[in-house]
Enzyme design. Structure first.
Site, PDB file in Angstrom:
ATOM      1  N   HIS A 268       0.851  -1.189   0.000  1.00 41.38           N
ATOM      2  CA  HIS A 268       0.000   0.000   0.000  1.00 41.38           C
ATOM      3  C   HIS A 268       0.886   1.238   0.000  1.00 41.38           C
ATOM      4  O   HIS A 268       1.959   1.224   0.598  1.00 41.38           O
ATOM      5  CB  HIS A 268      -0.910   0.009   1.238  1.00 41.38           C
ATOM      6  CG  HIS A 268      -2.073   0.938   1.108  1.00 41.38           C
ATOM      7  ND1 HIS A 268      -1.973   2.276   1.399  1.00 41.38           N
ATOM      8  CD2 HIS A 268      -3.342   0.724   0.681  1.00 41.38           C
ATOM      9  CE1 HIS A 268      -3.151   2.847   1.166  1.00 41.38           C
ATOM     10  NE2 HIS A 268      -3.995   1.936   0.731  1.00 41.38           N
TER      11      HIS A 268
ATOM     12  N   GLU B 224      -7.993  -4.819  -0.696  1.00 37.36           N
ATOM     13  CA  GLU B 224      -8.463  -5.557  -1.871  1.00 37.36           C
ATOM     14  C   GLU B 224      -8.334  -7.071  -1.700  1.00 37.36           C
ATOM     15  O   GLU B 224      -9.057  -7.833  -2.334  1.00 37.36           O
ATOM     16  CB  GLU B 224      -7.688  -5.128  -3.126  1.00 37.36           C
ATOM     17  CG  GLU B 224      -7.555  -3.639  -3.328  1.00 37.36           C
ATOM     18  CD  GLU B 224      -8.843  -2.978  -3.789  1.00 37.36           C
ATOM     19  OE1 GLU B 224      -9.925  -3.514  -3.476  1.00 37.36           O
ATOM     20  OE2 GLU B 224      -8.754  -1.935  -4.437  1.00 37.36           O
TER      21      GLU B 224
END
Ligand code: COA
Length: 373
Positions: A256, A314
């Site tokens: 991320h 996700e």
């Protein structure tokens, strides 16, 4: 002409503060997501999507009367969006769901009397258009909304063409609240830039849909599901992941830009999947996902010891939406069904600032001899 020598600028606006916001805060070092004063863990799985919308738009959670009021307004707005479908041209027939949503939303006019009624219209329309597109891709006609249902339940019913189970509705509510807002992510920034020009909310949401479509932003959960399907069994996880990494490919759902720890939304979604598993909807995929996550984390740690590459939202989005019965092709559009409420809230906030966002670039092109440096 001479060309100026300069190292390439960072492309991601890292660390640049572009707005003050009361909507959400991402603490990437310690792994917290705060949504309008609440930890994501205290909201998602505890309140329905309507309440989280109200929180973003009014700054506090609704009482039961206010929640019903928004539920009614969203139901009416879904019907209004459904009536607009014949005027959307071929938007719902497009093969890519995000292209379909972008084209469909672009047909709207921001006609509500204030920011909140326009937000209500856009949240409703996003769900109706995404569900309508899901039906069209199955060769079916869009289903009429049922305004008596909650927003998540009606979206699932319209999209899947059947009444969803209570655990599936609970799972989707949890997901929509989890992704409703997330600091100054790319699509939210896009919406705020459009708002800052004095343009309208439909234009801002249309532009934000375009930003969310990109695989580095909203497009990862489909590939995560493909990864789990191709790994198939826990014993194949390590060798499959090693082969991917040795070919220079990224492991989807890992890493991320902001989080240096496990994305806090991961645990929230994991809990929702556990509830689905108890209802018999997700068991094996959850076990497999956990093993793949552990192996991926270990392998990425070996390759990038300087960088904590942990699971992002996700990763478990793929498992959750799959368990609910949504097709992978509709994962990014379902993300938009939740995030649109955040885009609208940011639009309203930016409009109040009333100042054009105008960042600068650094010129690295050729320089004319006639102009002194
Ligand atoms: N798999 C393998 N390697 C990865 C990786 C992943 N998922 N994420 C990052 N890396 C590697 C990069 O290749 C880079 O290696 P290099 O220095 O040898 O080139 C290194 O780790 C540092 O990357 P970082 O600076 O953290 O990446 P970023 O901030 O530019 O990227 C993402 C962040 C999210 C785009 C990135 O982690 C990624 O592509 N993840 C997979 C896609 C995904 O899940 N997206 C959804 C995000 S919510």
């Amino acid at each position: 002409m001479s060309t100026s020598e300069a190292s390439p600028a960072q492309s991601g606006l890292e660390g640049v503060v572009v707005a003050d916001t009361r909507l959400s805060e991402v603490d990437g070092q310690r792994g917290h997501l705060i949504i309008a004063g609440y930890s994501v863990e205290d909201l998602a799985g505890h309140v329905p999507f309507e309440s989280a919308c109200w929180l973003l738009w009014h700054g506090k959670l609704p009482d039961s009367r206010q929640q019903q009021e928004l539920g009614r307004a969203l139901g009416e707005a879904r019907l209004k969006a459904f009536e607009a479908i014949p005027r959307l041209g071929d938007a719902l027939q497009m093969s890519n769901g995000m292209e379909s949503l972008r084209a469909a939303v672009a047909h709207l006019t921001a006609s509500g009397s204030d920011g909140i009624s326009q937000s209500t219209d856009l949240v409703a329309a996003t769900a109706v258009f995404v569900a309508g597109w899901m039906r069209q891709r199955e060769g079916q006609t869009p289903l009429r909304p049922d305004p008596s249902l909650g927003h998540a339940e009606d979206f699932l019913r319209m999209g899947l063409g059947r009444s969803p189970s209570a655990p599936a509705v609970d799972g989707l509510n949890t997901y929509l609240v989890t992704v409703i807002d997330h600091g100054m992510n790319a699509s939210t920034l896009t919406a705020r830039v459009v708002a800052s020009t004095g343009s309208d909310m439909v234009s801002a949401v249309t532009a934000a849909v375009g930003a969310l479509k990109g695989p580095l932003h909203g497009g990862a959960p489909g590939p995560v599901l493909e990864m789990l399907q191709s790994i198939r069994s826990p014993s194949r996880a390590r060798s499959w992941l090693e082969a991917e990494l040795s070919q220079g490919r990224r492991i989807m759902g890992m890493g991320h830009r902001i989080y240096r720890v496990r994305d806090p939304r991961v645990a929230v979604l994991e809990k929702a999947i556990e509830r689905l598993a108890r209802a018999g909807l997700a068991g094996e995929k959850l076990q497999l996902a956990r093993i793949v996550e552990r192996e991926a984390e270990r392998l990425l740690q070996e390759r990038h010891p300087e960088r904590a590459l942990r699971a992002n939202v996700e990763f478990y989005t793929a498992v959750l939406l799959d368990a609910i019965g949504l097709p992978a092709a509709a994962f990014t559009t379902t993300f938009a069904v939740g995030r649109v409420a955040g885009w609208c809230a940011h639009f309203i906030e930016q409009q109040k600032v009333g100042r054009l966002m105008r960042p600068v670039s650094r010129y690295v092109g050729p320089w004319p001899e006639s102009v002194p440096r």
